[in-house]
Design a protein around this motif. Structure first.
Motif: not given
Length: 250
Positions: A42-51
């Protein structure tokens, strides 16, 4: 298929690749990680939300990936930022010489540097980064190591930290076992993945051991995000645009 009892963490279980294992199968395991992580991490979503919200087209930001293994998550973060026209310098560290050698031998990615190091060594150097992240390392750590990595994360991160891991559960175990059964026969992905699930935390367990200021977010399917925001980040986010989204439990 028999699903083991998962009421408590199997902290004595050891993943094959953490020991003296077949180097060819280990290399194939590193090569298979991108496939698995695209499906489950799920890193694509975490990148979009959190980075991504904290990145700039003009001001360079820095990110540290602790325990980067084969480096596939680090590569993705560097590439996603570049494709979005944002400036991000990623440092990926792992103390395992085998992981460092494999990751360093892959084609170079602009803005990405690999180092063989522990997070504590970077703290001793006085290093600082805007973001600190990790993928699937929490379940590898004993109690003292976990507290050490989280303390290091707070010392290293100017803005915030995000450690993502697996959530232990019967459906997670069964789903991973069935989903990987026809594949990865020449690597340790399936065997070590099932061991990882057995060693992993539940959300309640992770909350119980997290230091003050850290928040656990449950994500799906069977994911945990352990997040921390630097105190000054809350007041400076609007001015710097550098604070990750570290919201309370969701």
């Amino acid at each position: 298929m028999r699903v083991p009892v998962l009421r408590t963490r199997a902290i004595d279980a050891v993943e094959i690749m953490d020991g003296d294992c077949d180097p060819e199968k280990l290399d194939r395991t590193y090569a298979d990680f991108p496939v698995v992580n695209r499906v489950v991490s799920g890193w694509r979503g975490m990148y979009r939300r959190s980075i991504r919200p904290g990145l700039s087209t003009t001001r360079p930001s820095t990110l540290l990936d602790i325990g980067s293994g084969g480096g596939d998550v680090s590569r993705c973060l560097a590439r996603w930022a570049a494709r979005d026209g944002l400036r991000l310098e990623v440092t990926a560290i792992d103390p395992d010489p085998r992981a460092h050698a494999w990751a360093s031998a892959q084609p170079a990615v602009a803005g990405l540097t690999f180092r063989r190091a522990l997070s504590s060594e970077l703290v001793a150097e006085g290093a600082r980064f805007d973001f600190v992240v990790s993928n699937h390392i929490l379940h590898h750590l004993n109690a003292a190591e976990l507290q050490g990595v989280l303390a290091d994360s707070q010392a290293l991160a100017r803005c915030g930290a995000l450690h993502a891991d697996i959530a232990r559960g019967r459906l997670a175990y069964l789903g991973f076992s069935l989903g990987t059964w026809p594949f990865f026969r020449r690597s340790y992905i399936r065997a070590d993945g099932l061991t990882s699930i057995r060693r992993s935390f539940t959300a309640r367990e992770l909350r119980a051991v997290a230091p003050p200021g850290w928040r656990v977010r449950r994500a799906h399917p069977y994911r945990l995000e352990l997040r921390w925001r630097a105190p000054q980040a809350s007041t400076s986010a609007a001015a710097t645009g550098a604070a990750p989204d570290v919201r309370p439990d969701a």
